[in-house]
Design a protein around this motif. Structure first.
Motif, PDB file in Angstrom:
ATOM      1  N   TYR A 216     -12.028  58.403   5.609  1.00  0.00           N
ATOM      2  CA  TYR A 216     -12.616  58.253   6.204  1.00  0.00           C
ATOM      3  C   TYR A 216     -13.055  60.159   5.768  1.00  0.00           C
ATOM      4  O   TYR A 216     -12.243  61.245   6.137  1.00  0.00           O
ATOM      5  CB  TYR A 216     -13.927  58.602   7.005  1.00  0.00           C
ATOM      6  N   LEU A 220     -13.408  54.984   1.222  1.00  0.00           N
ATOM      7  CA  LEU A 220     -13.814  53.291   2.540  1.00  0.00           C
ATOM      8  C   LEU A 220     -13.643  52.413   1.876  1.00  0.00           C
ATOM      9  O   LEU A 220     -13.183  51.588   2.424  1.00  0.00           O
ATOM     10  CB  LEU A 220     -15.291  54.418   2.752  1.00  0.00           C
ATOM     11  N   GLU A 275     -12.600  44.734   7.809  1.00  0.00           N
ATOM     12  CA  GLU A 275     -14.384  45.682   7.709  1.00  0.00           C
ATOM     13  C   GLU A 275     -14.440  46.109   8.815  1.00  0.00           C
ATOM     14  O   GLU A 275     -14.026  47.105   9.292  1.00  0.00           O
ATOM     15  CB  GLU A 275     -14.677  44.913   7.071  1.00  0.00           C
ATOM     16  N   ARG A 276     -14.784  44.908   9.676  1.00  0.00           N
ATOM     17  CA  ARG A 276     -15.597  45.621  11.693  1.00  0.00           C
ATOM     18  C   ARG A 276     -14.451  46.153  12.062  1.00  0.00           C
ATOM     19  O   ARG A 276     -14.664  47.707  12.637  1.00  0.00           O
ATOM     20  CB  ARG A 276     -16.062  44.329  12.051  1.00  0.00           C
ATOM     21  N   ASP A 279     -14.312  50.026  10.111  1.00  0.00           N
ATOM     22  CA  ASP A 279     -14.772  50.734  11.774  1.00  0.00           C
ATOM     23  C   ASP A 279     -15.290  51.018  12.484  1.00  0.00           C
ATOM     24  O   ASP A 279     -15.210  52.395  12.765  1.00  0.00           O
ATOM     25  CB  ASP A 279     -16.366  50.125  11.186  1.00  0.00           C
ATOM     26  N   TYR A 280     -14.127  50.289  13.142  1.00  0.00           N
ATOM     27  CA  TYR A 280     -13.518  50.671  14.784  1.00  0.00           C
ATOM     28  C   TYR A 280     -13.086  51.657  14.785  1.00  0.00           C
ATOM     29  O   TYR A 280     -13.050  52.573  15.734  1.00  0.00           O
ATOM     30  CB  TYR A 280     -13.641  48.992  15.381  1.00  0.00           C
ATOM     31  N   ALA A 283     -14.599  54.967  13.679  1.00  0.00           N
ATOM     32  CA  ALA A 283     -15.912  55.331  14.665  1.00  0.00           C
ATOM     33  C   ALA A 283     -14.829  56.645  15.605  1.00  0.00           C
ATOM     34  O   ALA A 283     -15.350  56.946  16.245  1.00  0.00           O
ATOM     35  CB  ALA A 283     -16.326  54.337  15.671  1.00  0.00           C
TER      36      ALA A 283
END
Length: 302
Positions: A216, A220, A275-276, A279-280, A283
Motif C-alpha cells: 500500500y 495493491l 483479497e479481504r 484489506d484487513y 487497514a
C-alpha cells in the motif's frame, strides 16, 4: 480420496516439491526409486496398474508452485509423450490459470482435455456450513459475505484455530471477522515457526507487516517477485527446507501470479491469496498511525 477408498493405484505429488529434473525422475525420487532409469520407473508403475487391472493415476497438483516451476515447460512435452506409451498410466496435472500459458505452452494445451475447477461455486454457503457443522462449530445466521469463509483451506485453518481458542460459535459482525482473520494469521505463523525451528513468531509477523507496507498504496495488485523475496529473506533464519516466502505460499497465505506491464511484458508478483484478508492487513497498517478517533477523522475532513 474416492480412488483410495476403492484401493485403486494412485500417485499424488505436489508441484512445490518439484526439483527441476526430468518429471519421470522426480516421480521416481518421490516414490523412493534411486539410481533407476526413467524407462524402469514407468515400466514399474505400468506393471502396478496391470496387476490391479486399473490405470495408475499420477496426479501432480499445482505446477505453478515451487522454486523450479518455470522448468516444467522444458520437460512437459517429452514427459507426456513418454507416459502415453504405457497402457496403464494416466496423468492429471493442475495449474493456476494465470500460469497455464507459461508452464504448459499453447501447443501442449491444445492437445489436452482441459477442466476448469470452480471449487464450491454455486454452493459455497451450503458447503461452508456443512464443514462448520462437521467441526462442531455453530455457523452464523447471516450469509457469508466474504469469499474467504467459503474457501476450504481458509475454513480448515480457521476451524482449527477456533478449537484451539475454545470457540464453538462463529463470531458475529465486522469485529468477529477481524477476530477470525487474526486467528487465521496466528495459526499460519505457528505452523511456519515450527517448520523453521523458531521459538517465537515475532519475526514472521513482522515480515507480513513489511510486506503489507510495500503493498500500500502503490502495489495493491502485488509486489514483484524479487522485491517480495528480499522482504521475507530479511526475516528468514534459513533453517527450513523452504524459504520463508515459499512457506507462506505453501500454507495458502500468499500466491504468485503473472501481471502484464504497460509495454505488454509479463512478470511475477506476490500477493495475498484472499483479497479481504489483504484489506484487513492493509487497514491495520494504516490505523497504527492514528492513536485516537479524532486523528483518524482529520484526513477525511480536510
Amino acid at each position: 480420496i474416492r480412488r483410495l477408498k476403492q484401493k485403486l493405484p494412485t500417485i499424488f505429488l505436489l508441484g512445490q516439491h518439484y526439483n527441476g529434473v526430468n518429471p519421470i525422475q522426480f516421480i521416481g525420487e518421490r516414490l523412493g526409486f534411486e539410481n533407476v532409469s526413467p524407462l524402469e520407473i514407468l515400466s514399474a508403475i505400468n506393471s502396478l496398474g496391470e496387476t490391479y487391472n486399473s490405470r495408475v493415476l499420477i496426479i501432480i497438483d499445482a505446477l505453478n508452485e515451487g522454486t523450479y516451476r518455470n522448468l516444467w515447460s522444458d520437460f512437459i512435452i517429452d514427459f507426456l509423450h513418454q507416459c502415453e506409451k504405457y497402457e496403464f498410466i494416466d496423468i492429471v496435472l493442475s495449474c493456476r490459470d494465470t500460469y497455464l500459458d507459461y508452464i504448459l505452452l499453447k501447443n501442449v494445451l491444445n492437445k489436452l482435455p482441459l477442466i476448469i475447477h470452480e471449487g464450491f461455486k454455486g454452493t459455497q454457503s451450503t458447503a461452508a456450513r456443512k464443514y462448520l457443522e462437521n467441526n462442531n462449530i455453530k455457523a452464523p445466521n447471516t450469509p457469508f459475505l466474504s469469499q474467504e469463509f467459503t474457501n476450504p483451506l481458509f475454513l480448515k485453518i480457521v476451524c482449527q484455530s477456533m478449537k484451539n481458542n475454545k470457540i464453538s460459535e462463529f463470531p458475529k459482525g465486522i469485529l468477529g471477522f477481524n477476530t477470525l482473520f487474526e486467528y487465521y494469521l496466528q495459526s499460519i505463523e505457528s505452523i511456519i515457526a515450527k517448520k523453521l525451528n523458531m521459538f517465537n513468531t515475532i519475526p514472521i509477523r513482522q515480515s507480513i507487516i513489511n510486506f503489507t507496507e510495500a503493498l500500500y498504496p502503490d502495489n495493491l495488485w502485488g509486489i514483484p517477485y524479487m522485491e517480495a523475496l528480499s522482504i521475507f529473506d530479511k526475516f528468514d533464519n534459513k533453517k527450513g527446507d523452504m524459504t520463508l516466502m515459499d512457506l507462506f505460499i505453501t500454507e495458502g497465505l500468499l500466491s504468485i501470479d503473472y501481471e502484464v506491464s504497460t509495454n505488454k511484458d509479463s512478470f511475477e508478483v506476490v500477493r495475498f491469496v484472499f483479497e479481504r484478508f489483504g484489506d484487513y492487513c492493509i487497514a491495520n497498517n494504516i490505523l497504527k498511525n492514528y492513536k485516537t478517533q479524532a486523528e483518524l477523522e482529520k484526513p477525511f475532513l480536510e
